[in-house]
Design a protein around this motif. Sequence first.
Motif, PDB file in Angstrom:
ATOM      1  N   PRO A  53     -52.003  49.826  52.151  1.00 54.13           N
ATOM      2  CA  PRO A  53     -52.878  50.850  51.558  1.00 54.13           C
ATOM      3  C   PRO A  53     -52.480  51.135  50.121  1.00 54.13           C
ATOM      4  CG  PRO A  53     -51.205  51.881  52.915  1.00 54.13           C
ATOM      5  CD  PRO A  53     -51.040  50.399  53.107  1.00 54.13           C
ATOM      6  N   HIS A  54     -53.431  51.644  49.354  1.00 52.41           N
ATOM      7  CA  HIS A  54     -53.106  52.035  47.981  1.00 52.41           C
ATOM      8  C   HIS A  54     -52.162  53.234  48.019  1.00 52.41           C
ATOM      9  CE1 HIS A  54     -53.640  53.439  43.832  1.00 52.41           C
ATOM     10  NE2 HIS A  54     -54.026  52.206  43.570  1.00 52.41           N
ATOM     11  N   PRO A  55     -51.128  53.247  47.183  1.00 50.75           N
ATOM     12  CA  PRO A  55     -50.148  54.342  47.246  1.00 50.75           C
ATOM     13  C   PRO A  55     -50.680  55.696  46.821  1.00 50.75           C
ATOM     14  CG  PRO A  55     -49.731  52.936  45.348  1.00 50.75           C
ATOM     15  CD  PRO A  55     -50.772  52.241  46.170  1.00 50.75           C
ATOM     16  N   GLY A  56     -51.846  55.736  46.219  1.00 51.40           N
ATOM     17  CA  GLY A  56     -52.385  57.014  45.767  1.00 51.40           C
ATOM     18  C   GLY A  56     -52.088  57.255  44.302  1.00 51.40           C
ATOM     19  N   MET A  57     -52.845  58.169  43.715  1.00 52.51           N
ATOM     20  CA  MET A  57     -52.749  58.378  42.278  1.00 52.51           C
ATOM     21  C   MET A  57     -51.391  58.923  41.849  1.00 52.51           C
ATOM     22  SD  MET A  57     -55.187  60.671  39.796  1.00 52.51           S
ATOM     23  CE  MET A  57     -54.601  62.194  40.527  1.00 52.51           C
ATOM     24  N   ILE A  58     -50.854  59.885  42.608  1.00 52.09           N
ATOM     25  CA  ILE A  58     -49.596  60.526  42.203  1.00 52.09           C
ATOM     26  C   ILE A  58     -48.446  59.523  42.225  1.00 52.09           C
ATOM     27  CG2 ILE A  58     -47.889  62.283  42.797  1.00 52.09           C
ATOM     28  CD1 ILE A  58     -50.139  64.036  43.804  1.00 52.09           C
ATOM     29  N   ILE A  59     -48.316  58.787  43.333  1.00 51.69           N
ATOM     30  CA  ILE A  59     -47.236  57.792  43.427  1.00 51.69           C
ATOM     31  C   ILE A  59     -47.422  56.697  42.386  1.00 51.69           C
ATOM     32  CG2 ILE A  59     -46.209  56.014  44.896  1.00 51.69           C
ATOM     33  CD1 ILE A  59     -46.773  57.757  47.290  1.00 51.69           C
ATOM     34  N   THR A  60     -48.672  56.320  42.143  1.00 53.43           N
ATOM     35  CA  THR A  60     -48.948  55.286  41.142  1.00 53.43           C
ATOM     36  C   THR A  60     -48.504  55.735  39.761  1.00 53.43           C
ATOM     37  OG1 THR A  60     -50.837  54.420  42.386  1.00 53.43           O
ATOM     38  CG2 THR A  60     -50.740  53.911  40.031  1.00 53.43           C
ATOM     39  N   LEU A  61     -48.859  56.966  39.382  1.00 54.20           N
ATOM     40  CA  LEU A  61     -48.500  57.474  38.056  1.00 54.20           C
ATOM     41  C   LEU A  61     -46.990  57.658  37.923  1.00 54.20           C
ATOM     42  CD1 LEU A  61     -51.327  60.113  37.404  1.00 54.20           C
ATOM     43  CD2 LEU A  61     -51.095  57.824  36.423  1.00 54.20           C
ATOM     44  N   VAL A  62     -46.368  58.212  38.961  1.00 47.82           N
ATOM     45  CA  VAL A  62     -44.910  58.422  38.916  1.00 47.82           C
ATOM     46  C   VAL A  62     -44.187  57.074  38.844  1.00 47.82           C
ATOM     47  CG1 VAL A  62     -42.908  59.242  40.211  1.00 47.82           C
ATOM     48  CG2 VAL A  62     -44.972  60.650  40.093  1.00 47.82           C
ATOM     49  N   GLY A  63     -44.633  56.126  39.659  1.00 50.76           N
ATOM     50  CA  GLY A  63     -44.005  54.806  39.655  1.00 50.76           C
ATOM     51  C   GLY A  63     -44.189  54.096  38.331  1.00 50.76           C
ATOM     52  N   TYR A  64     -45.416  54.165  37.785  1.00 49.96           N
ATOM     53  CA  TYR A  64     -45.700  53.483  36.524  1.00 49.96           C
ATOM     54  C   TYR A  64     -44.890  54.073  35.378  1.00 49.96           C
ATOM     55  CZ  TYR A  64     -48.058  52.343  32.174  1.00 49.96           C
ATOM     56  OH  TYR A  64     -48.311  51.954  30.882  1.00 49.96           O
ATOM     57  N   PHE A  65     -44.979  55.384  35.186  1.00 44.97           N
ATOM     58  CA  PHE A  65     -44.284  56.001  34.053  1.00 44.97           C
ATOM     59  C   PHE A  65     -42.768  55.977  34.242  1.00 44.97           C
ATOM     60  CE2 PHE A  65     -48.504  57.978  33.345  1.00 44.97           C
ATOM     61  CZ  PHE A  65     -48.658  57.613  32.018  1.00 44.97           C
ATOM     62  N   GLY A  66     -42.309  56.069  35.486  1.00 44.78           N
ATOM     63  CA  GLY A  66     -40.870  55.981  35.740  1.00 44.78           C
ATOM     64  C   GLY A  66     -40.322  54.609  35.397  1.00 44.78           C
ATOM     65  N   LEU A  67     -41.006  53.565  35.836  1.00 41.91           N
ATOM     66  CA  LEU A  67     -40.562  52.201  35.547  1.00 41.91           C
ATOM     67  C   LEU A  67     -40.760  51.852  34.070  1.00 41.91           C
ATOM     68  CD1 LEU A  67     -41.906  50.417  38.749  1.00 41.91           C
ATOM     69  CD2 LEU A  67     -39.507  50.768  38.111  1.00 41.91           C
ATOM     70  N   LEU A  68     -41.796  52.427  33.445  1.00 40.28           N
ATOM     71  CA  LEU A  68     -42.000  52.210  32.012  1.00 40.28           C
ATOM     72  C   LEU A  68     -40.859  52.843  31.217  1.00 40.28           C
ATOM     73  CD1 LEU A  68     -43.797  51.173  29.717  1.00 40.28           C
ATOM     74  CD2 LEU A  68     -45.015  53.357  29.790  1.00 40.28           C
ATOM     75  N   PHE A  69     -40.443  54.041  31.627  1.00 45.85           N
ATOM     76  CA  PHE A  69     -39.313  54.704  30.967  1.00 45.85           C
ATOM     77  C   PHE A  69     -38.039  53.884  31.143  1.00 45.85           C
ATOM     78  CE2 PHE A  69     -35.593  57.481  31.364  1.00 45.85           C
ATOM     79  CZ  PHE A  69     -35.589  58.084  30.109  1.00 45.85           C
ATOM     80  N   LEU A  87     -41.673  46.749  37.080  1.00 49.38           N
ATOM     81  CA  LEU A  87     -42.896  47.414  36.627  1.00 49.38           C
ATOM     82  C   LEU A  87     -44.130  46.575  36.941  1.00 49.38           C
ATOM     83  CD1 LEU A  87     -44.465  49.575  35.043  1.00 49.38           C
ATOM     84  CD2 LEU A  87     -43.861  48.350  32.937  1.00 49.38           C
ATOM     85  N   THR A  88     -44.104  45.314  36.556  1.00 54.78           N
ATOM     86  CA  THR A  88     -45.277  44.455  36.761  1.00 54.78           C
ATOM     87  C   THR A  88     -45.505  44.157  38.244  1.00 54.78           C
ATOM     88  OG1 THR A  88     -43.916  42.484  36.329  1.00 54.78           O
ATOM     89  CG2 THR A  88     -45.105  43.425  34.471  1.00 54.78           C
ATOM     90  N   GLY A  89     -44.429  44.063  38.996  1.00 60.81           N
ATOM     91  CA  GLY A  89     -44.573  43.867  40.438  1.00 60.81           C
ATOM     92  C   GLY A  89     -45.198  45.080  41.101  1.00 60.81           C
ATOM     93  N   PHE A  90     -44.774  46.256  40.686  1.00 54.18           N
ATOM     94  CA  PHE A  90     -45.352  47.494  41.226  1.00 54.18           C
ATOM     95  C   PHE A  90     -46.834  47.593  40.884  1.00 54.18           C
ATOM     96  CE2 PHE A  90     -46.477  52.000  40.520  1.00 54.18           C
ATOM     97  CZ  PHE A  90     -46.300  52.485  41.816  1.00 54.18           C
ATOM     98  N   MET A  91     -47.184  47.242  39.652  1.00 55.49           N
ATOM     99  CA  MET A  91     -48.583  47.288  39.246  1.00 55.49           C
ATOM    100  C   MET A  91     -49.410  46.265  40.027  1.00 55.49           C
ATOM    101  SD  MET A  91     -48.148  47.881  35.130  1.00 55.49           S
ATOM    102  CE  MET A  91     -49.899  48.147  34.813  1.00 55.49           C
ATOM    103  N   GLY A  92     -48.810  45.109  40.329  1.00 50.19           N
ATOM    104  CA  GLY A  92     -49.491  44.122  41.152  1.00 50.19           C
ATOM    105  C   GLY A  92     -49.733  44.641  42.555  1.00 50.19           C
ATOM    106  N   PHE A 205     -49.138  43.230  28.796  1.00 52.50           N
ATOM    107  CA  PHE A 205     -49.408  43.209  30.239  1.00 52.50           C
ATOM    108  C   PHE A 205     -50.262  44.407  30.632  1.00 52.50           C
ATOM    109  CE2 PHE A 205     -48.713  44.320  34.623  1.00 52.50           C
ATOM    110  CZ  PHE A 205     -48.723  43.103  35.281  1.00 52.50           C
ATOM    111  N   VAL A 206     -49.895  45.578  30.157  1.00 56.65           N
ATOM    112  CA  VAL A 206     -50.658  46.788  30.483  1.00 56.65           C
ATOM    113  C   VAL A 206     -52.081  46.680  29.947  1.00 56.65           C
ATOM    114  CG1 VAL A 206     -50.833  49.277  30.032  1.00 56.65           C
ATOM    115  CG2 VAL A 206     -48.628  48.277  30.649  1.00 56.65           C
ATOM    116  N   SER A 207     -52.227  46.081  28.765  1.00 52.84           N
ATOM    117  CA  SER A 207     -53.558  45.879  28.185  1.00 52.84           C
ATOM    118  C   SER A 207     -54.405  44.990  29.086  1.00 52.84           C
ATOM    119  CB  SER A 207     -53.448  45.250  26.794  1.00 52.84           C
ATOM    120  OG  SER A 207     -52.703  46.056  25.914  1.00 52.84           O
TER     121      SER A 207
END
Length: 225
Positions: A53-69, A87-92, A205-207
Amino acid sequence: MNRTSPFPTDVGRGQQSSVLATNKVIRNTYMLLSVTLLFSALTAGVSMALALPHPGMIITLVGYFGLLFLTTKLRNSAGGIVAVFALTGFMGYTLGPIISHYLNMPNGTQTVMTAMAATGAIFLGLSGYALTTRKDFSFMGGFLMVGILVAFLAGLGAIFFSIPALSLTVSAAFVLLMSGLILYETSNIIHGGETNYIMATVTLFVSIFNLFTSLLHLLGFMNDD
């Protein structure tokens, strides 16, 4: 009698060194970008195969910005490479359920393949243009920063208030903004504004990721009966 020295001057050596450094950043960036795109596609495929399942918006944002940091913090060390793959694996992984959703729609396979082909064509075309013309697109930096922030906030608003028209507008805006970001970042590498290939890879990659998902959204809407 004045004679031209057969040996390079300090200025000549400096320019040559700068060109070699830039070429190295370009080479390393596109090499790492290629590998991370494949890795992201692999994690997306695993996510789809396992029907995660999709992790949801909150987990997605926290995971993305956390791994980006984390990637930004480790960008000058070997740990930065590990962070990029995380980061790229999580986004995949987050992309897998999205693709599955569109594949289950009428003409879903065609929609996904068209979005993928369009994303590749746009990226290769814009990157090739920036690399061959060597134009300086640094003037776009401020506009892109403000535009992406506004579009991001508008996208959150569209989700919270369930406004489909606003969501489509945001997707269209992101197609233009991500296209501009590809031009800007490629130009930035060429002209020495970005000397860290890890951060250059993340930006490109983000682009590509946002360009693909935005095109997928727009094409999915047009093909939805």
